[in-house]
Design a protein around this motif. Sequence first.
Motif, short mmCIF file in Angstrom:
data_model
loop_
_atom_site.label_atom_id
_atom_site.label_comp_id
_atom_site.label_asym_id
_atom_site.label_seq_id
_atom_site.Cartn_x
_atom_site.Cartn_y
_atom_site.Cartn_z
N GLU A 1 -2.56 -2.27 0.57
CA GLU A 1 -3.24 -1.05 0.16
C GLU A 1 -4.51 -0.76 0.95
OE1 GLU A 1 -1.59 0.81 -1.67
OE2 GLU A 1 -0.11 -0.63 -2.40
N TYR B 1 3.89 -5.61 -1.04
CA TYR B 1 2.66 -5.64 -1.82
C TYR B 1 2.84 -4.93 -3.17
CZ TYR B 1 -0.15 -7.24 2.17
OH TYR B 1 -0.69 -7.97 3.21
N ARG B 2 3.80 -4.02 -3.27
CA ARG B 2 3.95 -3.19 -4.45
C ARG B 2 5.06 -3.67 -5.39
NH1 ARG B 2 3.03 2.94 -1.88
NH2 ARG B 2 0.86 2.54 -1.25
N VAL C 1 10.67 -1.04 -2.67
CA VAL C 1 9.97 -1.65 -3.81
C VAL C 1 10.96 -1.91 -4.94
CG1 VAL C 1 8.24 -1.27 -5.61
CG2 VAL C 1 7.72 -0.65 -3.25
N ASP D 1 9.47 3.38 -1.35
CA ASP D 1 9.70 3.38 -2.80
C ASP D 1 11.02 2.70 -3.15
OD1 ASP D 1 7.33 4.74 -3.08
OD2 ASP D 1 8.25 6.70 -3.43
#
Length: 235
Positions: free
Chosen positions: A123, A155-156, A224, A221
């Motif tokens: 981030e 990271y997400r 993730v 997305d």
Amino acid sequence: MVHASLSGTGTAPATVRDALIDALGPGGTLVVPAFTPENSDTSRAHRRLIEGLDQRQVREIRATMPPYDPDTTPCTTMGALAECVRTTPGSVRSAHPQTSLAGLGPRAADLLGDHHPHCHLGERSPLARLYEADARVLLLRVGFDVCSALHLAEYRTSPPPPRRTYRCVTEAKGNWIEYEDAVLDDSNFAAVGERLPKGLLVRREWSGRPVVQFRMRPVVDEAVRQLSLHSSGLA
């Protein structure tokens, strides 16, 4: 953001750079990975280098490792196009001593600024800025296994990835920094790419190898979702 392999094409990296800049137009910004694993003693590149050496030899190598300088340190392991972009007059490079990015264009300084030295590709890195900007990613004769944008997805994920210690040498010789960040693991990236909805990807071919273009946001997305769902692996 472009990842490229020009080997075997017979095309000069400056020609490819100029073609990409022309395609982007005057308002577009070209970004490439400019990573430098050579200045870290915790990188895979370093572990391969010291394999089989004794402690004295390891210490000697560590003592001579070149410090990271954003203005001069090459990124040769990232390929000829990345090094060409990095060395083009007017290029901008982010400050991270191991996982910097380089760019050309009106938004380069904005996108690559404020790269926190303790955050590889999360981030507080340019990847998050590129995601916010709805950037496109071009895999030019390379696969998803080297797609750096997918590191932002790591990271997400939920649960978040484990963390580990990293070390690298910066500025003056012998000035080492140590920090904690996410464990980065690209071993699942090829599998993520195989499972992406086909509608997210534009596929072509150049010089006998695939070329893939996509918007970063929906692919990150979806990555993730995949990585969170299959936290133990996608194999």
